[in-house]
Design a protein around this motif. Structure first.
Motif, mmCIF file in Angstrom:
data_model
loop_
_atom_site.group_PDB
_atom_site.id
_atom_site.type_symbol
_atom_site.label_atom_id
_atom_site.label_comp_id
_atom_site.label_asym_id
_atom_site.label_seq_id
_atom_site.Cartn_x
_atom_site.Cartn_y
_atom_site.Cartn_z
ATOM 1 N N LYS A 49 10.459 -5.433 11.791
ATOM 2 C CA LYS A 49 9.939 -5.228 13.138
ATOM 3 C C LYS A 49 9.422 -3.798 13.240
ATOM 4 O O LYS A 49 10.172 -2.841 13.054
ATOM 5 N N GLY A 50 8.126 -3.672 13.519
ATOM 6 C CA GLY A 50 7.536 -2.350 13.596
ATOM 7 C C GLY A 50 6.068 -2.408 13.242
ATOM 8 O O GLY A 50 5.434 -3.469 13.315
ATOM 9 N N CYS A 51 5.504 -1.265 12.826
ATOM 10 C CA CYS A 51 4.077 -1.233 12.516
ATOM 11 C C CYS A 51 3.775 -0.119 11.520
ATOM 12 O O CYS A 51 4.544 0.829 11.352
ATOM 13 N N VAL A 52 2.621 -0.260 10.882
ATOM 14 C CA VAL A 52 2.087 0.752 9.977
ATOM 15 C C VAL A 52 0.716 1.150 10.496
ATOM 16 O O VAL A 52 -0.101 0.285 10.853
ATOM 17 N N GLY A 66 -4.773 6.531 12.101
ATOM 18 C CA GLY A 66 -4.780 6.166 13.515
ATOM 19 C C GLY A 66 -5.035 4.704 13.802
ATOM 20 O O GLY A 66 -4.988 4.287 14.970
ATOM 21 N N LYS A 67 -5.282 3.908 12.773
ATOM 22 C CA LYS A 67 -5.566 2.480 12.954
ATOM 23 C C LYS A 67 -4.315 1.670 12.625
ATOM 24 O O LYS A 67 -3.785 1.772 11.513
ATOM 25 N N GLN A 68 -3.840 0.876 13.577
ATOM 26 C CA GLN A 68 -2.679 0.027 13.307
ATOM 27 C C GLN A 68 -3.094 -1.133 12.420
ATOM 28 O O GLN A 68 -4.085 -1.823 12.680
ATOM 29 N N LEU A 69 -2.324 -1.333 11.360
ATOM 30 C CA LEU A 69 -2.673 -2.352 10.374
ATOM 31 C C LEU A 69 -1.922 -3.650 10.630
ATOM 32 O O LEU A 69 -0.745 -3.636 11.002
ATOM 33 N N ASN A 70 -2.622 -4.733 10.406
ATOM 34 C CA ASN A 70 -1.998 -6.045 10.396
ATOM 35 C C ASN A 70 -1.703 -6.385 8.935
ATOM 36 O O ASN A 70 -2.617 -6.692 8.165
#
Length: 255
Positions: free
Chosen positions: A54-57, A61-65
């Motif tokens: 659970k979280g993000c990379v 500055g661009k959030q990756l899927n």
């Protein structure tokens, strides 16, 4: 900047990672320390979508899927990852393996030759990787991820299998990459290897962040202390238990 925000990663009722934020900045070296099972490799694997969390990379500055092939390709374009375990085609020689990577231009070919000379792999370029020593397999793995200039390099236990000469050379290579503007994340058990390298230090114990400081902050907080002493201070309860057990050895011997 390459950023991981890990809200939660649970393994069992007794161990989980929560509220971890890791920033790898260009021109900086982040050193990640911790015992076996502290969560270092899981954090790194999360950054590359190799384990669910659970979280993000975010990258620049661009959030990756991390389920998107397009975003994974973007991540691979800007970030090189050298895992702890070898992931090579053992039936190929190093030369064939490097050719498989399809270097795009002459400048990258020259870069390849330089790294082969630096890591003294030239005599083994045409031998099957499966027949190489552990150290030469490790050098093959490292070179393969250094061939193409990247914005970021992530190393999980890069010194495993390297002799003292190669560890010194790798340290110099890392400093050169940082000086050229690359951001570097290193996870290692070799405190002396990381002592002179880091610009930012993060120490884990059982999934918890015990320390998250820049070198300037560590110098102010722990004046005149080497990295080993800082690490022991952040794990004081553990090492107090170690000292009690060592004292028990004295008692056992005297009896």
């Amino acid at each position: 900047m390459l950023t991981l925000r890990l809200k939660e990663k649970t393994f069992s009722r007794t161990f989980s990672l929560r509220n971890i934020q890791m920033n790898v900045e260009k021109g900086q070296m982040l050193l990640l320390l911790g015992h076996n099972g502290a969560g270092k490799t899981t954090i790194i694997q999360s950054m590359f979508g190799l384990t669910p969390f659970k979280g993000c990379v975010t990258l620049h500055g661009k959030q990756l899927n991390l389920q998107s092939s397009e975003h994974i390709s973007l991540l691979k374009k800007h970030v090189s990852y050298i895992p702890d375990e070898h992931s090579l085609f053992d039936y190929l020689s190093p030369r064939e393996y490097f050719q498989l990577l399809q270097l795009p231009n002459e400048q990258d070919v020259t870069r390849e030759e330089t790294f082969i000379d630096l890591f003294e792999l030239g005599s083994y370029m045409d031998q099957p990787i499966a027949q190489l020593s552990h150290g030469n397999q490790k050098k093959t793995q490292i070179i393969s991820q250094l061939l193409r200039p990247c914005d970021y390099y992530v190393f999980d236990e890069p010194t495993n299998g390297l002799d003292p000469d190669m560890m010194i050379i790798l340290k110099k290579v890392l400093m050169k990459l940082r000086d050229q503007g690359a951001g570097i994340l290193i996870s290692t058990h070799h405190l002396s290897f990381g002592d002179t390298l880091y610009d930012h230090l993060m120490i884990l114990r059982n999934g918890d962040v015990k320390l998250d400081m820049s070198r300037q902050e560590t110098t102010q907080t722990f004046p005149h202390q080497a990295l080993e002493e800082i690490y022991k201070e952040m794990n004081r309860d553990y090492y107090m238990q170690v000292e009690r057990l060592l004292n028990d050895l004295d008692t056992t011997r005297s009896s």
